[in-house]
Design an enzyme around this catalytic site. Structure first.
Site, short mmCIF file in Angstrom:
data_model
loop_
_atom_site.label_atom_id
_atom_site.label_comp_id
_atom_site.label_asym_id
_atom_site.label_seq_id
_atom_site.Cartn_x
_atom_site.Cartn_y
_atom_site.Cartn_z
N SER A 110 43.23 37.54 46.54
CA SER A 110 44.34 38.36 46.08
C SER A 110 43.90 39.08 44.80
CB SER A 110 45.51 37.45 45.80
OG SER A 110 46.55 38.20 45.27
N GLY A 111 44.08 40.37 44.76
CA GLY A 111 43.71 41.15 43.58
C GLY A 111 42.28 41.62 43.59
N THR A 115 43.88 46.26 49.16
CA THR A 115 44.86 47.30 49.46
C THR A 115 44.35 48.67 49.00
OG1 THR A 115 46.57 45.66 49.21
CG2 THR A 115 47.26 47.96 49.15
N ASN A 160 47.70 39.64 40.74
CA ASN A 160 47.63 41.07 41.02
C ASN A 160 49.00 41.68 40.73
OD1 ASN A 160 47.43 43.60 42.08
ND2 ASN A 160 46.69 42.96 44.10
N SER A 163 50.57 43.03 44.25
CA SER A 163 50.03 42.18 45.31
C SER A 163 50.82 42.37 46.60
CB SER A 163 50.10 40.73 44.86
OG SER A 163 49.62 39.92 45.88
N SER A 164 50.09 42.56 47.72
CA SER A 164 50.79 42.70 49.00
C SER A 164 51.33 41.34 49.38
CB SER A 164 49.82 43.19 50.07
OG SER A 164 48.95 44.14 49.53
N GLY A 390 45.20 38.30 50.52
CA GLY A 390 43.94 37.60 50.29
C GLY A 390 44.14 36.11 50.08
N GLU A 392 44.64 32.73 48.52
CA GLU A 392 45.41 32.47 47.31
C GLU A 392 45.36 31.01 46.89
OE1 GLU A 392 49.36 33.90 47.95
OE2 GLU A 392 48.80 35.97 47.44
N1 LIG Z 1 38.55 50.84 43.55
C1 LIG Z 1 39.37 50.57 42.54
N2 LIG Z 1 39.37 51.39 41.47
C2 LIG Z 1 40.20 51.15 40.44
N3 LIG Z 1 41.06 50.13 40.41
C3 LIG Z 1 41.12 49.27 41.44
C4 LIG Z 1 40.28 49.47 42.58
N4 LIG Z 1 40.54 48.50 43.46
C5 LIG Z 1 41.51 47.74 42.91
N5 LIG Z 1 41.85 48.20 41.71
C6 LIG Z 1 42.85 47.63 40.80
O1 LIG Z 1 43.09 46.30 41.19
C7 LIG Z 1 44.44 46.08 41.48
C8 LIG Z 1 44.59 45.14 42.64
O2 LIG Z 1 44.08 45.70 43.77
P1 LIG Z 1 44.70 45.45 45.22
O3 LIG Z 1 44.04 46.35 46.15
O4 LIG Z 1 46.17 45.51 45.17
O5 LIG Z 1 44.27 43.98 45.51
P2 LIG Z 1 44.52 43.11 46.80
O6 LIG Z 1 45.19 44.01 47.79
O7 LIG Z 1 43.19 42.69 47.23
O8 LIG Z 1 45.36 42.02 46.39
C9 LIG Z 1 45.00 47.44 41.79
O9 LIG Z 1 46.37 47.49 41.44
C10 LIG Z 1 44.16 48.36 40.92
O10 LIG Z 1 44.70 48.40 39.63
MG LIG Z 2 46.89 43.85 48.67
#
Ligand SMILES: Nc1ncnc2c1ncn2[C@@H]1O[C@H](COP(=O)(O)OP(=O)(O)O)[C@@H](O)[C@H]1O
Ligand SMILES: [Mg+2]
Length: 1078
Positions: A110-111, A115, A160, A163-164, A390, A392
């Protein structure tokens, strides 16, 4: 493989190593160091072969610009430095060009950035695929579905900020050209417990905060909300505001996105009403109330809140209130209502809130699907993007984490299956020399969770369905029994415990050693959450609402559709949907993005080595590199390989008649590819280095271009040739026809000329012949004539002595006789017709017959006149005689005569014997009447005319009154001496009488009549037959008449006529009577 050998841009200006396979030496430390080095230089992407490792930078990087998109577009995977766009491009191109369905599997904690990665992939594909208004709309809708789903399905967690809290799998559908047609989104298990309670430091779903911060005053008033997070029990107080999240702005984005995706205004309003109702549900409080019968009861404290909720949901307040106070249980077809105590009422309230929100979310997903689904039925190519929650590990892990982590185990399984296990197995199967690489296979953990008979989920279901008292503790007990010996399961068993000594494990917990680490789960709530129960009274109450959206969310509340069967538990539902997902993913070509989280602080530039090392371990990345390094980058069955590259070798192109494997061998040999670069498997060719493959691909591309040109060339040649041949053929036909036409014309002219010459020659010949013949004939004739004369001379000379005296006369007479004979016979045949008027007469043949001929003509004429006359009757004869007489009397003397020639002389014009009018007159006359007519008698004194009947008999002429028929004068014809008429055309005539006769007492008579000629002729003839004397007929324009004693001159003068043809008479004086005639 030494680094210096490789000269592609992958390594140019490279920070660390772009593709970990190229690391030298390869250990976990170097791998980690490489990631760190790259991370420090903003290179967050690194490859393991074709797997992309992404390290979350936690800050915006300038590597997602449109320029970057263009840079990576249509480039080979290894051509440029590692990027998520390279993977997206590769996937999109093989979908479009090789017709392979793709899936993009994004895994990580997660994070870790899953996404974000999924959004990057989608936006890249959207940027490179087709354009056009329709396509753009589809793209826009696909992209804008994200903000909506994130608002309702994402929340801030400790790991996160966005977080989804649901799993999402999205199929993007393309047509054969690679233009997007639409998409289908599947959602997996929303973490709905968050609606009513959030762990410390976390928030509820974004939409609640967005609505309260971003909604206009009007909207909030309409939804009966207050703009204060603290007012609502369901909103975790401490972390309501999050740094870096602008809820108000996001709310606008969401509303806009909803509009783009196609939500109607009233739909969006309904959705927000449900959100508001859920929020307000949390503020309903119950207070205990004891009943006399000892039962605990609860009562709603603040009815106003309930009223507002009911207004929002279009609900009857009493119905909902009752549903919060009672619970109806149906047992053996008997309904039993029990009251709810305060705890149960709170449970019911929360269950309703959770269910309402969860079902709203599912409805949203379906609604979006309705908008973005492809409109056509054509075959589609599919690119699936999986972004699932992800792995957790929280302080307090419950049923949700268990489910989430189970899902991650399954994904890891797929990864292991496809990249580690299957690949290694394949090498062995294909007979490729291979040293096995050890890796951890997490199948055993999946078994522990999902096994149908003794898996944890099965146990949980069993516990939920079991009659009797069921609690989370009994469930744990059961687990302890069944899973006690499982190596990945730990708990603090009460009885013969293996782990009894492990005091770190509380009694109400169990621990699973997941592939990504140990996770301790609190059993509290497992049974409830799995049961996912909503009291039937509540669902029925919700169904009764007149809010159409809410009503549709609770179909089971419809009494008509009520079923006693328990709905499937949350766990088994999830297990089933995960199984379907896995099956679906296995049919597609996988592309991996493995996300790594560099630190727990969500902070940029911090690279926690321990944390990353841990992830490298459990994600099996090292094993992945080892397998990659030892193995082959690319494998393909011989047939498609030969099919794809056969054009590169003259022996295999265009047809290879032997086995595919031999073909590939010939091909690779001819291309001089070093033998260490490939191995021949049993059914597949294995290519070690991707660069070799790209070389092949490049060559193929060039070759294809060449071939396309060749085909084009041949086709064009063929087309031109065909066209030319056609033109040539046409030209020949045209020229043949033209030549034919001219030749025909020439021939006809020649023929005509020839014929003319021929005819001239023939004519000339014929004339020559004729001349000769004529000459001959004349010669013969001349000879004959000469001979005849000569003979005649001779005969005459000889017979002269005999004919000396009468011979000449005799011959003459004889000849004349013969001629006459002939003349008469000819005349007989040529006689003219017998009509007396006929004037023709045959031509006279000989001059000497002139007299005879004229005489004969006269005789003939007389004869035929006689014959003609002989046919006459007496009457006709008389008539003709009269006519003859008239002609003798008047012809050429009186102008009136010519008119009378045509008129027959009828005599009795009055039909006196037949007409009864004249009966008396007829009786008075004794003799036969020869002429009866009306004439004008001219008065002697004044010259006026009076009509009188004029009768003529053999001896008398009688004048009678026309009307009475009385006889005025009866005069014997003997007394008439003469008559006088003019030379003109008038009908006036004078009858002169003998002087001294009785009749002549008044003097001569003057009459006018049109039938003057007839009257005078008849009178003349009658007198002649009586006296044998011809009376005188004087024809003159002036004559004298005797009136009484006077001699009067009648004088005819020319003048204009007044009354037709009748002459106008005028007595001028004693001596003169003037008659005006035309
Ligand atoms: N490629 C990236 N560039 C900049 N920031 C990112 C990138 N990927 C993730 N982040 C940062 O990390 C945070 C969490 O990412 P997210 O995709 O929501 O994580 P996950 O879906 O894996 O839980 C996002 O809100 C963003 O701020
Ligand atoms: Mg996500």
């Amino acid at each position: 493989m030494a680094k210096s050998e490789v000269k592609t841009s992958l390594l140019d200006n490279m920070i660390g190593v772009g593709d970990s396979v190229l690391l030298e030496p390869l250990t976990e430390d170097t791998f980690l160091e490489n990631l760190k080095k790259r991370f420090d230089h903003c290179e967050i992407y690194t490859y393991i072969g074709d797997v992309v490792i992404s390290v979350n930078p936690y800050r915006p990087l300038p590597i997602y610009t449109p320029a970057k998109v263009e840079e990576y577009r249509n480039r080979n995977f290894y051509e440029l430095s590692p990027h998520i766009y390279a993977l997206a491009d590769e996937a999109y191109r093989s979908l479009r060009d090789q017709d392979k369905d793709q899936c993009i599997l994004i895994t990580g904690e997660s994070g870790a950035g899953k996404t974000e990665a999924s959004k990057l992939v989608m936006s890249y594909v959207a940027a490179v695929c087709g354009k056009g208004t329709e396509v753009n709309q589809v793209k826009e809708q696909l992209l804008q579905s994200n903000p909506v789903l994130e608002a309702f399905g994402n929340a801030k967690t400790v790991r996160n900020d966005n977080s989804s809290r649901f799993g999402k799998y999205m199929d993007i559908e393309f047509d054969f050209k690679g233009d997007p047609l639409g998409g289908v989104i599947s959602n997996y298990l929303l973490e709905k417990s968050r609606v009513v309670k959030q762990p410390r430091g976390e928030r509820n779903f974004h939409i609640f905060y967005q609505l309260l911060s971003g909604g206009s005053d009007d909207l909030l008033k309409q939804l009966k909300l207050e703009r204060d997070f603290n007012h609502y029990n369901y909103l975790g107080q401490e972390s309501a505001e999050v740094n870096g999240i602008d809820d108000a702005a996001n709310f606008r984005t969401v509303k806009n996105a909803m509009q783009i995706v196609g939500f109607m205004d009233d739909e969006a309003e309904s959705v927000l009403a449900v959100v508001a109702a859920v929020l307000k549900l949390g503020n309903i409080e119950f207070k205990p109330e004891s009943r006399v019968n000892g039962m605990d009861e609860s009562r709603i404290q603040d009815k106003n809140g309930l009223k507002e909720i009911c207004e929002l949901l279009g609900q009857d307040q009493a119905v909902l209130e009752r549903a919060f106070s009672f619970r109806t249980v149906e047992a053996k077809q008997e309904k039993v209502s029990t009251t709810l105590n305060v705890a149960q009422a709170y449970y019911a309230r929360d269950a309703l809130a959770k269910n309402l929100y969860n079902r709203l979310f599912t409805w949203l997903v379906n609604r979006i699907n309705g908008s973005i689904k492809a409109q056509t039925k054509v075959r589609k190519k599919v690119m699936g993007v999986l972004d699932i929650y992800g792995f957790e590990i929280f302080e307090n892990n419950s049923f949700e984490q268990f489910i989430i982590n189970y899902c991650n185990e399954k994904l890891q399984q797929i990864f292991i299956e496809l990249t580690l296990k299957e690949e290694q197995e394949e090498y062995i199967k294909e007979g490729i020399e291979w040293t096995h690489i050890e890796y951890f296979n997490n199948a055993i953990i999946c078994e522990l969770i999902e096994n149908n008979t003794n898996g944890i989920l099965a146990m949980l279901d069993e516990e939920c369905l079991r009659p009797g008292t069921v609690s989370d503790e009994t469930f744990l007990e059961k687990l302890n029994q069944v899973c006690a010996v499982h190596e990945r399961f730990e708990s603090r068993m009460s009885k013969s415990s293996r782990f009894l000594n492990d005091t770190s494990l509380p009694h109400n917990c169990f621990r699973i050693q997941h592939y990504a680490g140990k996770v301790m789960y609190h059993v509290a709530g497992f049974v409830d959450k799995n049961n996912d129960l909503l009291y039937r009274d509540l669902s029925q109450a919700m169904w009764k609402t007149n809010h159409s959206l809410v009503k549709s969310l609770f179909p089971e509340g419809n009494p008509a559709k009520m079923s006693l069967k328990r709905p499937p538990t949350a766990g088994s539902q999830f297990r089933a949907s995960v199984a379907t997902l896995m099956k679906n993913l296995l049919t597609k070509n996988p592309n991996y993005i493995r996300c790594i989280k560099p630190n727990d602080q969500k902070a940029p530039l911090i690279f926690s080595e321990a944390l990353v090392r841990h992830q490298i371990n459990y994600l099996g990345l090292m094993e992945n590199v080892y397998v990659r390094r030892a193995g082959y980058a690319f494998k393909q069955p011989y047939d498609p390989c030969l099919e794809r590259y056969k054009m590169l070798c003259s022996q295999t192109w265009p047809h290879w008649r032997h086995g595919a494997r031999d073909g590939v061998e010939v091909l690779l040999t001819e291309l001089r590819i070093p033998s260490e670069e490939f191995s021949y498997g049993r059914s597949k060719i294995f290519i070690r280095n991707p660069r070799t493959l790209f070389k092949l691909e490049d060559q193929r591309k060039h070759r294809l271009e060449y071939l396309a040109t060749l085909i084009q060339k041949i086709y064009r040649g063929w087309k031109c040739r065909t066209n030319f041949l056609l033109m040539k053929k046409s030209q020949i036909i045209i020229s043949a026809w033209t030549k034919r036409y001219f030749q025909q014309k020439k021939y006809l002219r020649l023929k005509m000329v020839t014929l003319r010459i021929q005819s001239y020659i023939r004519g000339w010949k014929a004339r020559k012949l004729l001349r000769e013949l004529k000459h001959q004939k004349r010669c013969v004739e001349s000879v004959t004539t000469i001979a005849a004369y000569w003979r005649g001379t001779q005969v005459r000379r000889e017979y002269r002595k005999f004919f000396r005296a009468n011979a000449g006369r005799k011959i003459y007479e004889f000849t004349i006789q013969r001629i006459m004979q002939k003349y008469f016979l000819d005349l007989r045949n040529k006689l003219p017709p017998l009509s007396p008027t006929e004037r023709s007469w045959p031509v006279r043949p000989y001059l000497f017959l002139d007299g005879t001929h004229t005489q004969l003509r006269r005789i003939f004429h007389l004869w035929r006149c006689k014959k003609y006359r002989d046919q006459f009757t007496d009457q006709k004869r008389t008539t003709y005689e009269e006519k003859l007489e008239a002609s003798e009397l008047f012809k050429d003397k009186k102008a009136l005569y010519t008119n009378s020639v045509q008129q027959p002389f009828q005599g009795d014009y009055l039909e006196i014997s037949k007409n009864p009018k004249y009966q008396k007159l007829n009786g008075a006359v004794e003799e036969k009447i020869l002429l009866a007519d009306v004439v004008n008698k001219i008065n002697r004194a004044n010259g006026k005319g009076t009509p009188r009947i004029f009768l003529l008999t053999k001896s008398n002429f009688i004048i009678a009154d026309q009307k009475s028929g009385q006889i005025k004068s009866n005069i014997p014809v003997m007394d008439i001496t003469s008559v006088s008429v003019s030379k003109q055309t008038d009908g006036l005539f004078a009858v002169h009488l003998k002087e001294g006769s009785t009749a002549a007492s008044k003097g001569d008579f003057l009459f006018t009549s049109d039938r003057l000629i007839e009257i005078i002729t008849k009178l003349y003839r009658i007198i002649f037959s009586k006296t044998n004397q011809k009376i005188a007929v004087e024809i003159n324009n002036e004559f004298l008449v005797q009136f009484n004693q006077d001699k009067v001159c009648v004088k005819f003068i020319q003048g204009a006529q007044k009354n037709g043809n009748l002459p106008a008479c005028k007595r001028k004086n004693n001596r003169l009577l003037e008659v005006t005639v035309p």
